[in-house]
Each structure stands twice: as structure tokens, then as C-alpha cells.
Scaffold this active site. Structure first.
Site, PDB file in Angstrom:
ATOM      1  N   GLY A 177      10.455   3.384 -18.902  1.00  0.00           N
ATOM      2  CA  GLY A 177      10.153   2.558 -17.729  1.00  0.00           C
ATOM      3  C   GLY A 177       8.854   2.992 -17.084  1.00  0.00           C
ATOM      4  N   VAL A 180       7.088   1.564 -10.935  1.00  0.00           N
ATOM      5  CA  VAL A 180       6.590   2.406  -9.845  1.00  0.00           C
ATOM      6  C   VAL A 180       7.082   3.851  -9.987  1.00  0.00           C
ATOM      7  CG1 VAL A 180       6.650   2.736  -7.349  1.00  0.00           C
ATOM      8  CG2 VAL A 180       6.502   0.429  -8.295  1.00  0.00           C
ATOM      9  N   ILE A 263      14.554   2.829 -15.059  1.00  0.00           N
ATOM     10  CA  ILE A 263      14.538   1.412 -15.446  1.00  0.00           C
ATOM     11  C   ILE A 263      14.932   0.500 -14.290  1.00  0.00           C
ATOM     12  CG2 ILE A 263      14.953   1.791 -17.915  1.00  0.00           C
ATOM     13  CD1 ILE A 263      17.978   1.072 -17.131  1.00  0.00           C
ATOM     14  N   HIS A 437     -18.924   3.969   9.052  1.00  0.00           N
ATOM     15  CA  HIS A 437     -19.533   4.605   7.882  1.00  0.00           C
ATOM     16  C   HIS A 437     -19.512   6.119   8.072  1.00  0.00           C
ATOM     17  CE1 HIS A 437     -22.232   5.291   4.540  1.00  0.00           C
ATOM     18  NE2 HIS A 437     -22.937   6.095   5.321  1.00  0.00           N
TER      19      HIS A 437
END
Ligand code: FAD
Length: 459
Positions: A177, A180, A263, A437
Site C-alpha cells: 500500500g 498516505v 491498505i 520575502h
């Protein structure tokens, strides 16, 4: 109003606190530990391990930052696990103390609904207590799904629960699997020194994500030397003296010290009295609810994993708030239209809204803006230049409909995208907003500019 909640995961415990804040008399029944899967066997312990593996990665690459280290850098699994356990126990204490502050009554044991007004609790010492209640919230969650022909044994064939308590770093691991959970564990164990091979039936890793994101993740996994076999089915597993043997449908065989099966999740709907009161369930066994999170039985609500859908901690918690409000007479609807999600692989993934193919399937005429982290000064300063930001906008209205990020702090950055979608911002409005920034968020501004082909730092 007496409210009883079965299960104290992120769904149940948040619902309990909300209802107590609204003045309800709240009882929570919890079978294992407050915080549920998320805190004890899911989100938090895995992220503690991710933090340790990232620290290890940084330590191994300190020279890049001009820092010299003499001596070996190696993981101490016992200490890593101790840290993970401490992170968890601190949060558990926090929830228990919040329960005390808000007068939530915690009963430790297994709850089963007898009638809409009565719940039986089998306590840890086997004593039975009957709770009288006005309303009920079911928040019993889920557990690792196993493959019946080779069930978890806790030693060689592991669930995610077992992997979180492993005693030594395995030399090799096969993960079935590449969703995630599988991908997060693959990154953790590889960094700790395990040879990792993933086997995935679907044609790509994290197949619920935008395909471009999967593609970049797959490249990054390859760079780490994590083997990934997609479109590959496992036929059989057996144990022999040299380890676990995984037989693939194409006749090939893999061998490893450990097998992790990730899974999916099985929903905790058994033995909680659903049949006794006639609560309706869907095709996958999930408890069916309306937008108030109420089941077909008035006064009985269900939230979180046990209702199927997106199995995430933050959706469980939001559903908990909705159910608690409705139980307390404050009408509230659950709105699942914008749900950001994060995957804590290396690099991280953050996504919200429509994937490119989903937008096309909906007949939306789309424009796409992309920005590579390697074009950002901040990413270079951090030494994390892999990945990109992809913004999908509706070409007719310019509204942002999807934001997909793979790269540093993607799990945090995705929230600007979520807010843009939720408030109906256009790509131009995101691009026009001044971003500080040097930050990673500048990448979102540039990706939004790129929707109109106007990115300043485009190659
Ligand atoms: P749960 O958290 O499963 O809690 C249910 C509780 O009910 C449990 O404590 C259980 O003991 C109790 N219970 C069950 N039956 C009874 C009964 N009859 N009587 C009394 N108590 C009972 N989600 C994210 O959003 N982000 C992540 O990063 C993330 N990482 C994850 C990593 C892993 C390894 C796993 C397994 C899951 C992860 N998740 C993550 C998913 C997340 O953990 C779940 O979606 C979330 O915990 C669901 O919450 P819940 O309240 O519905 O149920």
C-alpha cells in the site's frame, strides 16, 4: 441536557469539549485512551517519528550548511520512541485536563447503545454501568484493515499500530500500500536505515492526489532508493527462516525482515449497538448521517472515521463541533466543500480542492499555474528545493479551484490555497497580494501569477 459520546478521538473529544462549553452535561466513554487513533496511533506519533527522521537527515547533511561534525551520526530507536511517547503522553494529559476543566465525565470502558436513552458500559474491571442519556454521539473511529489470508501478527506482519512500537530498526521492510500511511512510513524507515520496497496495486503512489504530485513524489522516493512497484498485486505471503516472502501476481517474489500492511482502515461499527436501535449504514458499512451529522435515529449523531468519507482528524473534529452544536440545540451544518489535506512524506504534500482531472471531469475550463521551489531563494537557503506548487483556476471566472503542493512546509502552505478557494478568490487576487520575502509562500504568489503566464521568476 445529558449527552453521551462513545469514543474520545479527535471527533469525540472535540465534540465533548464543545458540548460542555455550550452547557451540556457530557459523559465520554473511551475504550483505550483519550485522543484516539490520531493522538495515540496515528497523526501525532507518526509526526514525532517524521521529526526524528528529518533531524537525522539534517544531521547527516550538516556539511551542506557549513557545519562540521566529528564522530558517528546514528539513530537510537529506543530514544526516538521515548521522545515519540512523551509527545503523545503530553497531549493525552492535555485532553484529560481540559475534560476536568470543562466538567466532562470520562468513563473508561467499552460503550454499547441499548436504546436511544441507554448505553451500557463494560468497564476495564468488567463491571457493567448503565448510562442514562438524552442524546448520543457515536465517534468510535477506525482500525487498520488487514488482509484475511495474512493477518497481522505484530512481529513480522505489522499494522501501522505495530510499526509505531517497533523495537529495533529492521534491515528490510516491504510495505503493501503506497497510500498516505504507507508512504509516510516508507520515508521514516528509509531514513532510519531500512531497505524499503513498496507494493501498490494502483498505477501510482498516493493515488488520491493530483497525478503530477504523485509523479514528483515517486521521483523523490526513487532518489531516496525506496523501491516502488506500482500496478502490482500481492498474491500470497508466507514466512520462512530468512524472513517474510511476498509473492506477486506476476510470479516475482520479494523477501524482507518485516512486512507492513497499510491498505486502509476498517470502521469500528461492530458491537456498539447499531442494530439494536436500527441505525442505517452505507455500502462500506459506514454510518449514514445528514449534514447535521445526525443518523436516521433522532438524537443519535455519528462523526469521524466511522461515517466513512475522508478519514482525517480535522474533518472528525469539525464534524464533532457540528454534532455537538446540533445536540445542544444550536443548528449547524457540516460543509465538506473545502478540506485541506497533508501527507508527511519527504518532501511533504499539501492539497486542497479539485485535482486537474476532477476539474476537467466537472466540465470546468481550466488554467494552470506552476512554480518550482528551486526558483525560490528561501527554499535554497533552507536546502529544500525539491517540489512545486500547482494552482488550478477556472478559466472563465479566474477563481482558484485547486491548489496542490509538494515541497517544504506544504502542509502549512496549503492553507493559503484553502482560504482562497473558501472565499472565492481569483488567481489574480492571490497574485496581487503582497507576500513577504523571503518565504516559501512567495511560491503561491508566483504560481498564481503563472496562471496568467506572468510569473516573475519563471524560467
Ligand atoms: P479515532 O481517532 O479512531 O478514535 C475513536 C476512539 O473510539 C478510539 O479511541 C477507540 O478506542 C474508541 N472506541 C471505539 N469503539 C469504542 C467503544 N465501543 N466504546 C468506547 N470507545 C470506543 N489524519 C490527519 O488528519 N492527519 C494525519 O497526519 C494523519 N496521520 C495518520 C497516521 C496514521 C498512521 C493513521 C493510522 C491515521 C492518521 N490519520 C491522520 C487519520 C486520523 O488518525 C483519523 O482520521 C482520526 O483519528 C479519526 O478520528 P475519530 O475521532 O473518528 O476516531
Amino acid at each position: 441536557m445529558k449527552l453521551t459520546i462513545i469514543g474520545a478521538g479527535p471527533g469525540g473529544y472535540v465534540a465533548a469539549l464543545k458540548a460542555a462549553q455550550l452547557g451540556a452535561q457530557v459523559t465520554v466513554i473511551e475504550d483505550t485512551e483519550v485522543g484516539g487513533t490520531c493522538l495515540n496511533r496515528g497523526c501525532i506519533p507518526t509526526k514525532a517519528l517524521v521529526a526524528s527522521s528529518e533531524a537525522l537527515h539534517k544531521a547527516k547533511n550538516l556539511e551542506e550548511f557549513g557545519i562540521e561534525i566529528s564522530g558517528n551520526i546514528s539513530p537510537n530507536l529506543t530514544k526516538i520512541m521515548e521522545r515519540k511517547n512523551k509527545v503523545v503522553s503530553t497531549q493525552v494529559k492535555g485532553i484529560r485536563s481540559l475534560f476536568k476543566s470543562w466538567g466532562v465525565n470520562l468513563i473508561e470502558g467499552r460503550g454499547m447503545i441499548l436504546t436511544p436513552e441507554k448505553i451500557e458500559v463494560q468497564k476495564k474491571d468488567n463491571a457493567i454501568e448503565i448510562i442514562e442519556t438524552d442524546k448520543i454521539i457515536i465517534a468510535t473511529g477506525s482500525r487498520p484493515a488487514q488482509i484475511p489470508t495474512f493477518p497481522f501478527d505484530g512481529e513480522h506482519i505489522l499494522s501501522s499500530d505495530d510499526a509505531l512500537n517497533i523495537k529495533s530498526i529492521p534491515a528490510s521492510m516491504i510495505i503493501i500500500g503506497a497510500g498516505v500511511i504507507g508512504c509516510e512510513f516508507a520515508c521514516i524507515f528509509k531514513e532510519l536505515g531500512t531497505e524499503v520496497t513498496m507494493v501498490e496495486m494502483m498505477p501510482r503512489a498516493v493515488s488520491t492526489e493530483d497525478p503530477e504530485i504523485s509523479e514528483i513524489l515517486e521521483k523523490e522516493l526513487k532518489k531516496k532508493k525506496i523501491k516502488l512497484l506500482t500496478g502490482t498485486k500481492v498474491e500470497k505471503v508466507d514466512g520462512q527462516h530468512d524472513g517474510i516472502h511476498v509473492h506477486l501476481a506476476d510470479g516475482k517474489e520479494l523477501v524482507a525482515e518485516k512486512l507492513l500492511v497499510s491498505i486502509g482502515r476498517a470502521l469500528n461499527t461492530e458491537n456498539i449497538g447499531l442494530e439494536a436501535v436500527g441505525i442505517k449504514r452505507g455500502a462500506r458499512g459506514e454510518i449514514l448521517v445528514n449534514e447535521k451529522m445526525e443518523t436516521n435515529i433522532e438524537g443519535i449523531y455519528a462523526i469521524g472515521d466511522v461515517t466513512g468519507g475522508i478519514l482525517l482528524a480535522h474533518t472528525a473534529s469539525k464534524q464533532g463541533i457540528v454534532a455537538a452544536c446540533n445536540a445542544c440545540g444550536k443548528e449547524k451544518k457540516y460543509d465538506p466543500s473545502v478540506v485541506p489535506a497533508a501527507i508527511f512524506t519527504s518532501p511533504e504534500i499539501g492539497s486542497v480542492g479539485l485535482r486537474e482531472h476532477q476539474a476537467k471531469d466537472k466540465g470546468i475550463n481550466i488554467k494552470i499555474g506552476r512554480f518550482q521551489f528551486r526558483s525560490l531563494g528561501k527554499a535554497h537557503a533552507m536546502g529544500e528545493i525539491a517540489g512545486m506548487i500547482k494552482i488550478i483556476a477556472d478559466a472563465d471566472t479566474d477563481k482558484v479551484v485547486g491548489v496542490h503542493i509538494i515541497g517544504p512546509h506544504a502542509s502549512d502552505l496549503v492553507h493559503e490555497g484553502a482560504l482562497a478557494i473558501k472565499t472565492g478568490l481569483t488567481a489574480k487576487e492571490v497574485a496581487d497580494m503582497i507576500h513577504a520575502h523571503p518565504t516559501l509562500a512567495e511560491g503561491l504568489m508566483e504560481a498564481a501569477e503563472d496562471v496568467h503566464g506572468e510569473a516573475i521568476h519563471a524560467p
